[in-house]
Design a protein around this motif. Sequence first.
Motif, short mmCIF file in Angstrom:
data_model
loop_
_atom_site.label_atom_id
_atom_site.label_comp_id
_atom_site.label_asym_id
_atom_site.label_seq_id
_atom_site.Cartn_x
_atom_site.Cartn_y
_atom_site.Cartn_z
N CYS A 137 36.10 53.45 26.53
CA CYS A 137 35.54 52.11 26.44
C CYS A 137 34.44 52.03 25.38
O CYS A 137 33.40 52.67 25.51
N PRO A 138 34.63 51.22 24.33
CA PRO A 138 33.61 51.12 23.28
C PRO A 138 32.34 50.42 23.76
O PRO A 138 31.29 50.55 23.14
N GLN A 139 32.45 49.68 24.87
CA GLN A 139 31.30 48.97 25.42
C GLN A 139 30.59 49.78 26.51
O GLN A 139 29.61 49.32 27.10
N HIS A 140 31.10 50.96 26.78
CA HIS A 140 30.50 51.87 27.78
C HIS A 140 30.42 51.22 29.17
O HIS A 140 29.43 51.38 29.89
N ILE A 141 31.46 50.51 29.53
CA ILE A 141 31.53 49.86 30.84
C ILE A 141 32.01 50.86 31.88
O ILE A 141 32.92 51.66 31.61
N THR A 142 31.39 50.85 33.05
CA THR A 142 31.82 51.72 34.15
C THR A 142 33.05 51.08 34.80
O THR A 142 33.00 50.55 35.92
N ILE A 143 34.15 51.17 34.10
CA ILE A 143 35.36 50.44 34.49
C ILE A 143 35.85 50.83 35.88
O ILE A 143 36.29 49.99 36.66
N LEU A 165 38.76 43.41 35.44
CA LEU A 165 37.32 43.28 35.19
C LEU A 165 36.88 41.82 35.32
O LEU A 165 35.90 41.51 36.00
N LYS A 166 37.62 40.94 34.67
CA LYS A 166 37.27 39.51 34.72
C LYS A 166 37.26 39.00 36.16
O LYS A 166 36.34 38.30 36.59
N GLU A 167 38.29 39.34 36.91
CA GLU A 167 38.40 38.87 38.30
C GLU A 167 37.25 39.39 39.15
O GLU A 167 36.69 38.65 39.97
N ASN A 168 36.89 40.65 38.95
CA ASN A 168 35.83 41.24 39.77
C ASN A 168 34.45 40.76 39.36
O ASN A 168 33.55 40.68 40.20
N GLY A 188 39.93 54.10 40.83
CA GLY A 188 38.65 54.74 40.55
C GLY A 188 38.73 56.09 39.90
O GLY A 188 37.77 56.86 39.94
N CYS A 189 39.85 56.43 39.25
CA CYS A 189 40.02 57.77 38.69
C CYS A 189 39.16 58.01 37.45
O CYS A 189 38.91 59.15 37.08
N ALA A 190 38.75 56.94 36.77
CA ALA A 190 37.86 57.01 35.59
C ALA A 190 38.54 57.57 34.34
O ALA A 190 37.87 57.91 33.37
N ARG A 248 36.93 47.22 40.40
CA ARG A 248 37.31 47.14 41.81
C ARG A 248 36.12 46.76 42.69
O ARG A 248 36.10 47.02 43.89
N MET A 249 35.12 46.17 42.08
CA MET A 249 33.87 45.86 42.79
C MET A 249 34.11 44.95 44.00
O MET A 249 33.48 45.11 45.05
N GLY A 250 35.01 43.98 43.86
CA GLY A 250 35.28 43.08 44.98
C GLY A 250 35.77 43.83 46.20
O GLY A 250 35.37 43.53 47.33
#
Length: 343
Positions: A266-272, A325-328, A258-260, A277-279
């Motif tokens: 990110c060109p898609q402006h995703i809150t990576i 990202l895909k997994e979460n 979660g260090c950001a 780590r949403m799961g």
Amino acid sequence: MKDLVLGSTGIKTPKNAFGALPIQRVSMDEAVKILRKAYEGGMTYFDTARAYSDSEEKLGNAFKGMRDKVFIATKTAGKTGDDVRKDLDTSLKMLQTDYIDVYQLHQIAQVYRPDDGTGVYEALEEAKKAGKIRHFGVTAHLLHVATEAAESGLYETMQYPFSYLSMDKEFDLVKLCAEKNMGYIAMKSLAGGLITDSRVAMAFMNQQEHVLPIWGIQKESELDEWLSYMHKDPEMDDEARAVIARDREELSGEFCRGCAYCVPTCPQHITINQCARMGLMLRRAPSEAWLTEYWQNEMKKAETCIECGMCRTKCPYGLDTPRLLKENIEDYKKVLAGEIKVQ
């Protein structure tokens, strides 16, 4: 509560410090109330940054007229001497003070040295000589940069993520700083929310002789929890050891801290730093906060990942973030569909 001397700075403070990033999200009156209560409860070290919107201003209002009672640390993201001077003057004004106890270069990607052409180190020395800062150090997320800064002997403090989920090489950084008499300030001591038991987190930190943890505090209820440990240090008992062992087993290997560091690329402006780590967040924290319309929309945005790999190149931990990202995303969909039960 144990006291700690912060390396060569000589600053002596309880091992229970206030991270002031979150108070930018509350009103001025609420922030001042929380900050003063923290001081009255025994906290003396307060960490903020020029980048934390009005956090410095809130500290300035809270501690006006009692500057000598607290230690204030702030940061600059300046990459030239002029940038550092400008930020420092702004910070002094916002904090309503004529000096800063610990002035830090924020999230450095390189180790600034004398005569490197940037003028950054010279600006720090100049400010210290003028009495505007008492001590200076660095904060980092890149381990190799943090290690280089510690080995350089040029800085008095290091601020770096550290918790009981840290890897062996991060424990080595703590040891190196101790050997160099460099004050170590631990950010993200709850691993960005993955550690949910404050008693266990504090018990672990109490065993780290040279580490000062700063806890990000936004609510008075959070503050009360940390202040309760001022009167009775949590013990590293069998229960705490069991929690740590279970967490280390569950969170070993590849997981987003979660260090950001990757987010701005990110060109898609995703809150990576949350979506990847949403799961884990759904399983380790009350899930209601992560199932709101806002986060559902953020997870939908994560589906627009074009796998450009920019996030991967910026990750201090070398994670395959597009895969995470895909997994979460799939995990999140199953939770929404009721196929996976969370708390």
